[in-house]
Design an enzyme around this catalytic site. Structure first.
Site, mmCIF file in Angstrom:
data_model
loop_
_atom_site.group_PDB
_atom_site.id
_atom_site.type_symbol
_atom_site.label_atom_id
_atom_site.label_comp_id
_atom_site.label_asym_id
_atom_site.label_seq_id
_atom_site.Cartn_x
_atom_site.Cartn_y
_atom_site.Cartn_z
ATOM 1 N N HIS A 257 0.853 -1.193 0.000
ATOM 2 C CA HIS A 257 0.000 0.000 0.000
ATOM 3 C C HIS A 257 0.880 1.231 0.000
ATOM 4 C CE1 HIS A 257 -3.165 2.800 1.123
ATOM 5 N NE2 HIS A 257 -4.008 1.871 0.718
ATOM 6 N N ASP A 311 -7.960 -5.265 0.217
ATOM 7 C CA ASP A 311 -8.489 -6.118 -0.846
ATOM 8 C C ASP A 311 -8.095 -7.587 -0.693
ATOM 9 O OD1 ASP A 311 -9.754 -4.032 -2.047
ATOM 10 O OD2 ASP A 311 -8.134 -3.577 -3.431
HETATM 11 N N1 ACO Z 1 4.260 -7.846 -3.872
HETATM 12 C C1 ACO Z 1 5.603 -7.844 -3.978
HETATM 13 N N2 ACO Z 1 6.360 -6.737 -3.961
HETATM 14 C C2 ACO Z 1 5.725 -5.574 -3.812
HETATM 15 C C3 ACO Z 1 4.333 -5.490 -3.671
HETATM 16 C C4 ACO Z 1 3.593 -6.687 -3.701
HETATM 17 N N3 ACO Z 1 2.277 -6.670 -3.604
HETATM 18 N N4 ACO Z 1 3.985 -4.204 -3.544
HETATM 19 C C5 ACO Z 1 5.108 -3.500 -3.604
HETATM 20 N N5 ACO Z 1 6.169 -4.312 -3.775
HETATM 21 C C6 ACO Z 1 7.571 -3.926 -3.893
HETATM 22 C C7 ACO Z 1 7.857 -3.432 -5.298
HETATM 23 O O1 ACO Z 1 8.220 -4.480 -6.163
HETATM 24 C C8 ACO Z 1 8.960 -2.448 -5.044
HETATM 25 O O2 ACO Z 1 10.130 -3.175 -4.841
HETATM 26 P P1 ACO Z 1 11.559 -2.585 -5.272
HETATM 27 O O3 ACO Z 1 11.737 -1.323 -4.477
HETATM 28 O O4 ACO Z 1 12.509 -3.677 -4.911
HETATM 29 O O5 ACO Z 1 11.443 -2.306 -6.742
HETATM 30 C C9 ACO Z 1 8.581 -1.809 -3.720
HETATM 31 O O6 ACO Z 1 7.784 -2.800 -3.048
HETATM 32 C C10 ACO Z 1 7.772 -0.541 -3.870
HETATM 33 O O7 ACO Z 1 6.639 -0.847 -4.685
HETATM 34 P P2 ACO Z 1 5.828 0.197 -5.530
HETATM 35 O O8 ACO Z 1 4.927 -0.541 -6.455
HETATM 36 O O9 ACO Z 1 6.749 1.214 -6.125
HETATM 37 O O10 ACO Z 1 5.024 0.902 -4.377
HETATM 38 P P3 ACO Z 1 3.761 1.785 -4.591
HETATM 39 O O11 ACO Z 1 3.584 2.585 -3.365
HETATM 40 O O12 ACO Z 1 3.798 2.491 -5.892
HETATM 41 O O13 ACO Z 1 2.665 0.637 -4.729
HETATM 42 C C11 ACO Z 1 0.785 -0.659 -4.728
HETATM 43 C C12 ACO Z 1 1.543 0.467 -4.009
HETATM 44 C C13 ACO Z 1 0.456 -0.228 -6.160
HETATM 45 C C14 ACO Z 1 -0.527 -0.884 -3.973
HETATM 46 C C15 ACO Z 1 1.647 -1.937 -4.749
HETATM 47 O O14 ACO Z 1 1.937 -2.345 -3.437
HETATM 48 C C16 ACO Z 1 0.973 -3.060 -5.512
HETATM 49 O O15 ACO Z 1 1.030 -3.094 -6.741
HETATM 50 N N6 ACO Z 1 0.292 -4.016 -4.785
HETATM 51 C C17 ACO Z 1 -0.427 -5.080 -5.423
HETATM 52 C C18 ACO Z 1 -1.788 -4.572 -5.907
HETATM 53 C C19 ACO Z 1 -2.733 -4.281 -4.770
HETATM 54 O O16 ACO Z 1 -2.912 -5.085 -3.872
HETATM 55 N N7 ACO Z 1 -3.404 -3.100 -4.848
HETATM 56 C C20 ACO Z 1 -4.412 -2.698 -3.875
HETATM 57 C C21 ACO Z 1 -3.998 -1.481 -3.144
HETATM 58 S S1 ACO Z 1 -5.167 -1.083 -1.877
HETATM 59 C C22 ACO Z 1 -6.453 -0.397 -2.677
HETATM 60 O O17 ACO Z 1 -6.377 0.145 -3.747
HETATM 61 C C23 ACO Z 1 -7.778 -0.482 -2.021
#
Ligand code: ACO
Length: 375
Positions: A257, A311
């Site tokens: 998140h 979620d």
């Molecule tokens: N699984 C594995 N690794 C993850 C995950 C995950 N679910 N989420 C983040 N990371 C890692 C990324 O790969 C990244 O790693 P790195 O720094 O080694 O490259 C780091 O954590 C940062 O991730 P970002 O995607 O840049 O973080 P951001 O704040 O942009 O992302 C997001 C937030 C989009 C929710 C992300 O965690 C994600 O894609 N999660 C999966 C989708 C999801 O569950 N979305 C629901 C969000 S809640 C809602 O909308 C109600």
């Protein structure tokens, strides 16, 4: 200059709000000062709607008046039902929701506190008929008006299903409250951008729905649930994780998140409801898979501040109530309409300014123009 860009608008504050407070480090969520756990345990969706629209929890008389007004809007304009029924049944449920809301826009709207409150209540009432009939249409059922005899969560479920239990009504009420608002995620920001141009409320909601659709936002509940289905058995969790998350370097859906760097408090509520409603062997199996995967995900990712989000378990709850997977995102949107409306009203009423960011130009310098025959 590259350094001027804030990709993803991370940590950019775009408005003040009295609606929702999030502490992403301690895992706290409050609506207008009230803890989400207290609201879910004690309130109907109508009470929390009143809180979001009017600023305080209602007394009995205020709630009765609000509920009466809300029920007057359960009935949809005729064209909306015909429009939903004309869409191909296999259309995406969010596309149906967008179409319904877009069709209700008159193209103009006068923003002020009194109008906004009335319009918010009207939209909430209509929303019940829209979402329940999207479900009915996708299931091949005859479309019908919700019954104003019932409260919001119950009227919704009774417009979808022939039989509903008290536990299912309570679960739906909780899900509705949990998803109401979460400050300014992508969908609310999209609504705010539309509202900042003084567009009308229905059009702002349409903009928000478009942003909610994607798997990185509202679509995550469906994606998380599909993982559980793909894993099939609790004992497959480790190998599935290794093959799909580690080896393919994929994200674990329902984890991570932008704001929470600990457990999302909404996820804990959904988890306890999912446990309570898991009755059949299939439901218990999916729950066990989700729990095993949660444990493994936390073991691997918690050091990076990546924990399960709201979620992760919500799909299990919707499935246990009886909804198919392709409705999970629209059920999220069903509830979030209130948060969108509350935020855009707050913004336009208090600090309206056109949202118009800039982009850093990195294309070619000035070029000599050539007419088409010379190119
Ligand atoms: N699984 C594995 N690794 C993850 C995950 C995950 N679910 N989420 C983040 N990371 C890692 C990324 O790969 C990244 O790693 P790195 O720094 O080694 O490259 C780091 O954590 C940062 O991730 P970002 O995607 O840049 O973080 P951001 O704040 O942009 O992302 C997001 C937030 C989009 C929710 C992300 O965690 C994600 O894609 N999660 C999966 C989708 C999801 O569950 N979305 C629901 C969000 S809640 C809602 O909308 C109600």
């Amino acid at each position: 200059m590259e350094s001027d860009i804030n990709l993803g608008l991370e940590d950019v504050f775009i408005k003040h709000t009295s609606l929702t407070y999030i502490d992403g480090i301690k895992g706290i969520l409050r609506y207008r000062g009230y803890d989400i756990n207290d609201l879910v345990s004690n309130c109907s969706f109508e009470e929390v709607s009143y809180l979001m629209i009017y600023g305080e929890l209602p007394n009995k008389k205020q709630l009765d008046e609000f509920t009466k007004e809300l029920k007057e809007h359960y009935k949809l304009p005729r064209h909306v039902l015909s429009l939903i029924s004309e869409l191909p049944r296999d259309s995406d449920a969010l596309t149906m929701m967008e179409t319904a809301f877009a069709s209700m826009s008159s193209g103009e709207y006068s923003w002020n506190k009194e109008n906004d409150r009335k319009q918010a209540t009207k939209i909430l009432g209509e929303n019940l008929g829209i979402i329940s009939n999207i479900y009915r249409h996708k299931m091949g059922l005859r479309l019908k008006e919700p019954d104003p005899k019932y409260g919001y969560a119950e009227a919704f479920l009774r417009n979808c299903f022939d039989n509903v239990t008290e536990d299912e009504i309570n679960a739906m009420n909780a899900a509705l409250i949990i998803y109401i608002d979460h400050e300014v995620p992508a969908s609310t920001t999209a609504a705010l951008i539309a509202a900042s141009t003084l567009s009308d409320m229905y059009s702002c909601i349409t903009a928000a729905i478009a942003a909610l659709k994607g798997p990185l936002h509202g679509g995550a509940a469906e994606a998380a649930f599909n993982q559980f289905l793909a894993i099939k058995k609790p004992e497959n969790v480790d190998s599935w994780f290794e093959d799909n998350i580690v080896n393919k370097n994929k994200k674990l859906m329902g984890f991570g998140h932008r704001v929470y760097k600990t457990y999302d408090p909404r996820m804990k509520i959904f988890k306890s409801i999912a446990e309570k409603l898991a009755i059949t062997d299939d439901e218990k199996n999916l729950l066990k898979i989700a729990e095993n995967l949660e444990d493994l995900g936390i073991k691997r990712f918690s050091s990076k501040g990546i924990y399960p989000n709201t979620d992760y378990y919500s799909g299990l709850v919707f499935n246990e109530i009886g909804f198919p997977v392709y409705t999970f995102t629209v059920l999220f949107g069903f509830s979030r309409v209130l948060g969108w409306v509350a935020h855009i009203s707050e913004y336009v009423e208090n600090e309206e300014r056109l949202i118009r960011p800039r982009a850093v130009y990195i294309g070619p310098g000035e070029k000599q123009f050539k007419k088409i025959d010379e190119r």
